[in-house]
Write an enzyme that holds these catalytic residues in place. Structure first.
Site, PDB file in Angstrom:
ATOM      1  N   ASN A   1       8.240 -31.945 -54.917  1.00  0.00           N
ATOM      2  CA  ASN A   1       7.928 -32.883 -53.916  1.00  0.00           C
ATOM      3  C   ASN A   1       8.173 -33.067 -52.278  1.00  0.00           C
ATOM      4  O   ASN A   1       9.166 -31.786 -52.255  1.00  0.00           O
ATOM      5  CB  ASN A   1      10.395 -33.499 -53.949  1.00  0.00           C
ATOM      6  CG  ASN A   1      10.278 -34.047 -52.325  1.00  0.00           C
ATOM      7  OD1 ASN A   1       9.279 -35.479 -51.408  1.00  0.00           O
ATOM      8  ND2 ASN A   1      11.268 -34.791 -51.781  1.00  0.00           N
ATOM      9  N   TRP A   2       6.997 -33.293 -52.108  1.00  0.00           N
ATOM     10  CA  TRP A   2       5.725 -32.364 -51.190  1.00  0.00           C
ATOM     11  C   TRP A   2       6.651 -33.166 -49.945  1.00  0.00           C
ATOM     12  O   TRP A   2       6.253 -33.113 -48.962  1.00  0.00           O
ATOM     13  CB  TRP A   2       4.479 -33.534 -51.516  1.00  0.00           C
ATOM     14  CG  TRP A   2       3.500 -32.859 -53.164  1.00  0.00           C
ATOM     15  CD1 TRP A   2       4.127 -31.610 -53.324  1.00  0.00           C
ATOM     16  CD2 TRP A   2       2.681 -33.050 -53.280  1.00  0.00           C
ATOM     17  NE1 TRP A   2       3.122 -31.088 -54.506  1.00  0.00           N
ATOM     18  CE2 TRP A   2       1.948 -32.199 -53.954  1.00  0.00           C
ATOM     19  CE3 TRP A   2       1.305 -33.783 -52.780  1.00  0.00           C
ATOM     20  CZ2 TRP A   2       0.387 -32.131 -54.571  1.00  0.00           C
ATOM     21  CZ3 TRP A   2       0.128 -34.222 -52.726  1.00  0.00           C
ATOM     22  CH2 TRP A   2      -0.674 -32.666 -54.007  1.00  0.00           C
ATOM     23  N   LYS A   3       7.207 -34.004 -50.439  1.00  0.00           N
ATOM     24  CA  LYS A   3       7.856 -35.217 -48.544  1.00  0.00           C
ATOM     25  C   LYS A   3       6.293 -35.692 -48.049  1.00  0.00           C
ATOM     26  O   LYS A   3       5.415 -35.877 -48.113  1.00  0.00           O
ATOM     27  CB  LYS A   3       8.886 -34.071 -48.042  1.00  0.00           C
ATOM     28  CG  LYS A   3       9.612 -33.745 -49.188  1.00  0.00           C
ATOM     29  CD  LYS A   3      11.382 -32.600 -48.125  1.00  0.00           C
ATOM     30  CE  LYS A   3      11.389 -32.279 -49.514  1.00  0.00           C
ATOM     31  NZ  LYS A   3      13.245 -31.943 -48.872  1.00  0.00           N
TER      32      LYS A   3
ATOM     33  N   HIS B   1      17.349 -40.399 -51.571  1.00  0.00           N
ATOM     34  CA  HIS B   1      17.086 -38.514 -51.238  1.00  0.00           C
ATOM     35  C   HIS B   1      18.114 -38.450 -50.100  1.00  0.00           C
ATOM     36  O   HIS B   1      17.940 -39.820 -49.541  1.00  0.00           O
ATOM     37  CB  HIS B   1      15.462 -37.986 -51.300  1.00  0.00           C
ATOM     38  CG  HIS B   1      15.452 -36.792 -50.409  1.00  0.00           C
ATOM     39  ND1 HIS B   1      15.818 -36.324 -49.348  1.00  0.00           N
ATOM     40  CD2 HIS B   1      15.442 -36.102 -51.154  1.00  0.00           C
ATOM     41  CE1 HIS B   1      15.291 -35.584 -49.420  1.00  0.00           C
ATOM     42  NE2 HIS B   1      15.210 -35.164 -50.889  1.00  0.00           N
TER      43      HIS B   1
ATOM     44  N   GLU C   1      16.718 -37.700 -47.565  1.00  0.00           N
ATOM     45  CA  GLU C   1      16.492 -38.124 -45.667  1.00  0.00           C
ATOM     46  C   GLU C   1      16.316 -39.817 -45.864  1.00  0.00           C
ATOM     47  O   GLU C   1      16.272 -39.845 -45.106  1.00  0.00           O
ATOM     48  CB  GLU C   1      14.681 -36.984 -46.062  1.00  0.00           C
ATOM     49  CG  GLU C   1      14.762 -35.470 -45.502  1.00  0.00           C
ATOM     50  CD  GLU C   1      13.877 -34.802 -46.414  1.00  0.00           C
ATOM     51  OE1 GLU C   1      13.261 -35.375 -47.400  1.00  0.00           O
ATOM     52  OE2 GLU C   1      14.125 -33.217 -46.637  1.00  0.00           O
TER      53      GLU C   1
ATOM     54  N   GLU D   1      21.681 -32.130 -54.642  1.00  0.00           N
ATOM     55  CA  GLU D   1      20.634 -31.321 -53.438  1.00  0.00           C
ATOM     56  C   GLU D   1      22.009 -32.504 -52.352  1.00  0.00           C
ATOM     57  O   GLU D   1      21.715 -32.641 -51.799  1.00  0.00           O
ATOM     58  CB  GLU D   1      19.507 -32.602 -53.139  1.00  0.00           C
ATOM     59  CG  GLU D   1      18.515 -32.637 -53.766  1.00  0.00           C
ATOM     60  CD  GLU D   1      16.737 -32.871 -53.716  1.00  0.00           C
ATOM     61  OE1 GLU D   1      16.084 -32.130 -53.484  1.00  0.00           O
ATOM     62  OE2 GLU D   1      16.934 -34.130 -52.727  1.00  0.00           O
TER      63      GLU D   1
ATOM     64  N   GLY E   1      15.524 -27.649 -46.798  1.00  0.00           N
ATOM     65  CA  GLY E   1      15.266 -27.190 -45.832  1.00  0.00           C
ATOM     66  C   GLY E   1      15.482 -26.335 -45.239  1.00  0.00           C
ATOM     67  O   GLY E   1      15.043 -25.529 -44.072  1.00  0.00           O
TER      68      GLY E   1
ATOM     69  N   SER F   1      16.203 -25.477 -51.095  1.00  0.00           N
ATOM     70  CA  SER F   1      15.495 -24.673 -50.904  1.00  0.00           C
ATOM     71  C   SER F   1      15.287 -23.437 -52.546  1.00  0.00           C
ATOM     72  O   SER F   1      15.434 -21.932 -52.533  1.00  0.00           O
ATOM     73  CB  SER F   1      16.939 -23.223 -50.109  1.00  0.00           C
ATOM     74  OG  SER F   1      16.651 -24.256 -48.998  1.00  0.00           O
TER      75      SER F   1
ATOM     76  N   GLY G   1      10.592 -28.879 -53.178  1.00  0.00           N
ATOM     77  CA  GLY G   1      10.693 -29.126 -52.089  1.00  0.00           C
ATOM     78  C   GLY G   1       9.869 -28.029 -51.584  1.00  0.00           C
ATOM     79  O   GLY G   1       7.920 -28.448 -51.925  1.00  0.00           O
TER      80      GLY G   1
HETATM   81  P1  13P Z   1      13.398 -27.892 -49.813  1.00  0.00           P
HETATM   82  O1  13P Z   1      12.966 -26.817 -51.369  1.00  0.00           O
HETATM   83  O2  13P Z   1      12.474 -27.898 -49.257  1.00  0.00           O
HETATM   84  O3  13P Z   1      15.066 -27.140 -49.417  1.00  0.00           O
HETATM   85  O4  13P Z   1      14.160 -29.228 -50.275  1.00  0.00           O
HETATM   86  C1  13P Z   1      14.694 -29.670 -51.201  1.00  0.00           C
HETATM   87  C2  13P Z   1      14.463 -31.274 -51.450  1.00  0.00           C
HETATM   88  O5  13P Z   1      15.254 -32.219 -50.246  1.00  0.00           O
HETATM   89  C3  13P Z   1      13.554 -32.228 -52.328  1.00  0.00           C
HETATM   90  O6  13P Z   1      13.591 -33.427 -52.902  1.00  0.00           O
END
Ligand code: 13P
Length: 257
Positions: free
Chosen positions: A17-19, A103, A105, A175, A181, A219, A240
């Protein structure tokens, strides 16, 4: 246990997930490394969920390789006067395999309710896109002993607009919000306990859902992936920040084997 006749095997997946990261040149470099390393075994599916603007570019870069591509959200609506929205049908026009839905977020910054998530899941299924339904509790919810209640509710509402047949085609991603993050992954024991709960919740909805893939995200790093992925109810990861580093993402994919 070997699958019985007519019973599907559980899939293994590693999805990035590149966000809201990346731009044309950096993306091209990352995608080329993934493509050139063909980091795939026959029984694992690898994909990257990229910002909408780069979906066409990602498709061009990955076409003909084993790496699949996806988006990070879809509209809850099918089409029409929804300025700024992207429909699942538009995503499927770009041969998208996956869409992240719900998600944390999106839930936190865009107020997405479980009911909106359920509509998005349905839109994906209608367009032959695999929805990756993200569920997870906050730290307060975990510490007050409510984690399973919260994620059980998120999951059951997310599936509520689907028939059992349709629901077999989803992927679930656990998640925990406090692990995203933060550099603080949930422990392998915590992840296994929660995945086992989710698998039972799926099987309680319908026996046919017991082989739905359940990914862990939060993470995940190359150093922690192997132990997490080898828990009995973990079918892979939603990655992520580590998915933005080709070498690290490939090592994480290797941990699926
Ligand atoms: P991180 O791996 O950066 O913690 O993010 C996880 C995530 O939100 C994947 O969708």
């Amino acid at each position: 246990m070997a699958p019985q006749a007519g019973e599907s095997m559980r899939k293994k997946l590693a999805l990035g997930n590149w966000k809201m990261n990346g731009e044309t040149e950096a993306n091209a470099r990352l995608l080329n490394v993934l493509r050139d390393n063909e980091p795939i075994s026959d029984d694992a599916i690898v994909g990257v969920c990229v910002p909408y603007l780069y979906v066409g570019h990602t498709r061009d870069a990955l076409r003909g390789s084993c790496v699949k591509w996806g988006v990070q959200d879809v509209s809850a609506q099918s089409e029409g006067a929804y300025t700024g929205e992207i429909s699942a049908r538009m995503a499927s026009d770009f041969d998208v395999s996956f869409a992240l839905v719900g998600h944390s977020e999106r839930r936190t910054y865009h107020g997405e309710s479980d009911v909106i998530v359920a509509s998005k899941v349905l839109r994906c299924i209608e367009s032959n896109i695999t929805p990756v339904i993200c569920v997870g509790e906050t730290l307060v919810e975990r510490e007050s002993g409510n984690a399973n209640t919260v994620i059980g509710q998120q999951l059951s509402v997310a599936l509520s607009k689907l028939s059992d047949d349709q629901a077999q085609n989803v992927v679930v991603a656990y998640e925990p919000v406090w692990a995203i993050g933060t550099g603080r992954s949930a422990s392998p024991d915590q992840v296994q306990a929660t995945h086992s709960f989710l698998r039972q919740a799926l099987a309680a909805r319908s026996e046919t859902l017991k082989n739905v893939a359940i990914l862990y995200g939060g993470s995940v790093k190359a150093t922690s992936a192997s132990e997490l992925f080898h828990q009995p109810d973990v079918d892979g990861g939603l990655i992520g920040s580590a998915s933005l580093d080709a070498r690290q993402f490939i090592d994480i994919i290797d941990a699926l084997r």
